[in-house]
Design a protein around this motif. Structure first.
Motif, PDB file in Angstrom:
ATOM      1  N   UNK A  63      17.235  -9.741  25.516  1.00 59.01           N
ATOM      2  CA  UNK A  63      18.209  -9.534  26.596  1.00 59.01           C
ATOM      3  C   UNK A  63      17.596  -9.796  27.961  1.00 59.01           C
ATOM      4  N   UNK A  64      16.464 -10.473  27.979  1.00 55.83           N
ATOM      5  CA  UNK A  64      15.827 -10.811  29.244  1.00 55.83           C
ATOM      6  C   UNK A  64      14.820  -9.790  29.724  1.00 55.83           C
ATOM      7  N   UNK A  65      14.482  -8.813  28.883  1.00 54.39           N
ATOM      8  CA  UNK A  65      13.518  -7.787  29.262  1.00 54.39           C
ATOM      9  C   UNK A  65      12.101  -8.140  28.843  1.00 54.39           C
ATOM     10  N   UNK A  66      11.275  -7.121  28.758  1.00 57.08           N
ATOM     11  CA  UNK A  66       9.878  -7.333  28.400  1.00 57.08           C
ATOM     12  C   UNK A  66       9.735  -7.802  26.962  1.00 57.08           C
ATOM     13  N   UNK A  67       8.807  -8.742  26.747  1.00 55.52           N
ATOM     14  CA  UNK A  67       8.527  -9.237  25.396  1.00 55.52           C
ATOM     15  C   UNK A  67       7.187  -8.717  24.891  1.00 55.52           C
ATOM     16  N   UNK A  68       6.761  -7.574  25.437  1.00 55.31           N
ATOM     17  CA  UNK A  68       5.518  -6.953  25.015  1.00 55.31           C
ATOM     18  C   UNK A  68       5.708  -6.090  23.785  1.00 55.31           C
ATOM     19  N   UNK A  69       4.739  -5.220  23.543  1.00 62.40           N
ATOM     20  CA  UNK A  69       4.759  -4.344  22.373  1.00 62.40           C
ATOM     21  C   UNK A  69       5.612  -3.119  22.679  1.00 62.40           C
ATOM     22  N   UNK A  70       6.677  -2.877  21.903  1.00 61.25           N
ATOM     23  CA  UNK A  70       7.565  -1.748  22.185  1.00 61.25           C
ATOM     24  C   UNK A  70       6.801  -0.430  22.315  1.00 61.25           C
ATOM     25  N   UNK A  71       7.026   0.272  23.438  1.00 54.84           N
ATOM     26  CA  UNK A  71       6.403   1.567  23.674  1.00 54.84           C
ATOM     27  C   UNK A  71       5.043   1.497  24.336  1.00 54.84           C
ATOM     28  N   UNK A  72       4.484   0.285  24.500  1.00 54.99           N
ATOM     29  CA  UNK A  72       3.127   0.159  25.024  1.00 54.99           C
ATOM     30  C   UNK A  72       3.121   0.069  26.548  1.00 54.99           C
ATOM     31  N   UNK A  73       2.239   0.852  27.171  1.00 55.93           N
ATOM     32  CA  UNK A  73       1.974   0.763  28.609  1.00 55.93           C
ATOM     33  C   UNK A  73       0.507   0.395  28.760  1.00 55.93           C
ATOM     34  N   UNK A  74       0.228  -0.851  29.097  1.00 51.71           N
ATOM     35  CA  UNK A  74      -1.143  -1.331  29.257  1.00 51.71           C
ATOM     36  C   UNK A  74      -1.568  -1.204  30.708  1.00 51.71           C
ATOM     37  N   UNK A  75      -2.835  -0.897  30.912  1.00 55.18           N
ATOM     38  CA  UNK A  75      -3.369  -0.625  32.244  1.00 55.18           C
ATOM     39  C   UNK A  75      -4.639  -1.447  32.461  1.00 55.18           C
ATOM     40  N   UNK A  76      -4.687  -2.246  33.518  1.00 60.34           N
ATOM     41  CA  UNK A  76      -5.899  -2.970  33.891  1.00 60.34           C
ATOM     42  C   UNK A  76      -6.753  -2.047  34.746  1.00 60.34           C
ATOM     43  N   UNK A  77      -7.928  -1.738  34.266  1.00 59.14           N
ATOM     44  CA  UNK A  77      -8.798  -0.756  34.910  1.00 59.14           C
ATOM     45  C   UNK A  77     -10.030  -1.441  35.471  1.00 59.14           C
ATOM     46  N   UNK A  78     -10.306  -1.271  36.762  1.00 58.94           N
ATOM     47  CA  UNK A  78     -11.488  -1.902  37.349  1.00 58.94           C
ATOM     48  C   UNK A  78     -12.752  -1.224  36.832  1.00 58.94           C
ATOM     49  N   UNK A  79     -13.844  -1.988  36.774  1.00 58.26           N
ATOM     50  CA  UNK A  79     -15.097  -1.463  36.247  1.00 58.26           C
ATOM     51  C   UNK A  79     -16.226  -2.331  36.772  1.00 58.26           C
ATOM     52  N   UNK A  80     -17.436  -2.089  36.251  1.00 55.34           N
ATOM     53  CA  UNK A  80     -18.579  -2.937  36.600  1.00 55.34           C
ATOM     54  C   UNK A  80     -18.695  -4.134  35.677  1.00 55.34           C
ATOM     55  N   UNK A  81     -17.589  -4.528  35.075  1.00 54.26           N
ATOM     56  CA  UNK A  81     -17.462  -5.770  34.301  1.00 54.26           C
ATOM     57  C   UNK A  81     -18.141  -5.715  32.937  1.00 54.26           C
ATOM     58  N   UNK A  82     -18.696  -6.848  32.498  1.00 57.45           N
ATOM     59  CA  UNK A  82     -19.008  -7.102  31.088  1.00 57.45           C
ATOM     60  C   UNK A  82     -19.773  -5.993  30.362  1.00 57.45           C
ATOM     61  N   UNK A  83     -20.953  -5.632  30.853  1.00 60.86           N
ATOM     62  CA  UNK A  83     -21.780  -4.644  30.152  1.00 60.86           C
ATOM     63  C   UNK A  83     -21.075  -3.291  30.133  1.00 60.86           C
ATOM     64  N   UNK A  84     -20.514  -2.897  31.263  1.00 60.52           N
ATOM     65  CA  UNK A  84     -19.799  -1.625  31.336  1.00 60.52           C
ATOM     66  C   UNK A  84     -18.599  -1.622  30.396  1.00 60.52           C
ATOM     67  N   UNK A  85     -17.915  -2.749  30.290  1.00 61.23           N
ATOM     68  CA  UNK A  85     -16.746  -2.818  29.408  1.00 61.23           C
ATOM     69  C   UNK A  85     -17.150  -2.765  27.946  1.00 61.23           C
ATOM     70  N   UNK A  86     -18.239  -3.449  27.589  1.00 57.58           N
ATOM     71  CA  UNK A  86     -18.724  -3.393  26.210  1.00 57.58           C
ATOM     72  C   UNK A  86     -19.085  -1.964  25.836  1.00 57.58           C
ATOM     73  N   UNK A  87     -19.750  -1.265  26.745  1.00 57.37           N
ATOM     74  CA  UNK A  87     -20.120   0.129  26.495  1.00 57.37           C
ATOM     75  C   UNK A  87     -18.878   1.009  26.390  1.00 57.37           C
TER      76      UNK A  87
END
Length: 335
Positions: A63-87
């Motif tokens: 119907x023209x709405x979101x085509x994501x995963x029903x019920x999912x709220x994804x959040x982009x979180x800032x960090x110190x990048x690669x090593x910090x994200x792997x940890x």
């Protein structure tokens, strides 16, 4: 550290009346560790978060709405990048994160910076995303005849815990350079650009997908140069860092840099924890590659246009998450 977050979609649906909420999918939060706001990981993670989110109460995709995963709220979180994200992914502090391929490989296998530590055996890949170019940024009008000219200089080596710093220290060691003979500064990309503009740095390294926002701003306000690695230097670096490959930043990528820049690049990969459910990762992977997401990527960050299904497995050396693997087999990408 105070974290900046970019919340995809809206959480207002959480206040939906119980009668309506009971008919909607159960809300789930899914964090995507990114990088500093001045690099490419943060905006890319934000686009992915928007693409895969479909909060409870959202209008259906058809119907023209979101085509994501029903019920999912994804959040982009800032960090110190690669090593910090792997940890963060390994320890379950975040559900997923972006990291350069070399860090994903060495963390999983217990090599490089991770040597002597327990292997990050919970890491699994969802997708390879886009190439990240190495930038060696110099003040306007400055010139290096070779990397060895950095000896005795004030050099930004990126923030502690980042994939850039790990690679830069390995790279410099191939040319007889280390913390003992350069005046190093551990700064993120935005801080490095500011310090270069103020005359507090002679050069700085940063690995990120072009064009990098902080470098674009530096170029527009104070001007800058990019170091072009010699073919011999690139061959030495590729041998020492096998997850990097020769690449060129075309002239005009940054307005004040009208010449081609010979450099190196590695792939940015999206990883998750092995304990995240197969069903959820399958749905997320499917949402990543739908037509609606493609349109979002085409109109978003320039690097997002390089996120393609046919390169989703390029440079992946550790196991895929079973949910992602299931999708790629169904899509015919993996046989």
């Amino acid at each position: 550290m105070r974290l900046k977050t970019l919340i995809a979609g809206t959480a207002l649906a959480a206040t939906t009346a119980l009668s309506g909420f009971s008919q909607a999918a159960e809300m789930q939060f899914f964090r995507i560790g990114s990088g500093s706001a001045g690099g490419s990981y943060f905006p890319i993670a934000g686009l992915i978060a928007n693409a895969i989110s479909s909060p409870p109460g959202s209008r259906p995709c058809e119907d023209g709405g979101s085509c994501g995963v029903p019920g999912l709220v994804a959040i982009a979180q800032s960090s110190n990048a690669s090593v910090a994200n792997a940890t963060g992914v390994q320890t379950g502090q975040m559900e997923s994160g972006l990291a350069i391929a070399g860090i994903v490989h060495t963390a999983y296998n217990g090599g490089g910076k991770f040597e002597g530590q327990a292997k990050y055996d919970k890491l699994r890949v969802i997708a390879n995303l886009f190439p990240e170019e190495m930038h060696l940024v110099l003040p306007k009008g400055a010139k290096l005849n070779s990397l060895q000219d950095l000896k005795g200089k004030r050099v930004g080596i990126a923030q502690a815990g980042s994939g850039t710093q790990v690679a830069v220290l390995q790279l410099l060691s191939q040319f007889g350079l280390d913390r003992s003979n350069i005046d190093e500064a551990e700064l993120n990309n935005t801080q490095s650009a500011e310090h270069l503009a103020d005359g507090q740095l002679d050069a700085y390294f940063y690995v990120a997908g072009t064009p990098v926002a902080a470098i674009v701003q530096l170029d527009a306000t104070r001007g800058m140069e990019l170091y072009s690695f010699s073919d011999e230097e690139r061959a030495i670096i590729e041998k020492a860092l096998p997850y990097y490959y020769s690449e060129t930043i075309p002239g005009g990528t940054y307005e004040g840099v009208d010449y081609d820049v010979k450099t190196l690049a590695g792939g940015a990969q999206w990883m998750t924890n092995a304990d995240v459910s197969e069903e959820l990762v399958y749905d997320i992977t499917k949402a990543l590659w739908n037509d609606s997401t493609r349109q979002l990527f085409e109109s978003g960050h320039p690097k997002a246009r390089l996120i393609k299904l046919d390169t989703a497995l390029s440079g992946v050396t550790i196991p895929l998450h079973p949910g992602a693997e299931k999708f790629y087999r169904e899509a015919g990408v993996l046989h």
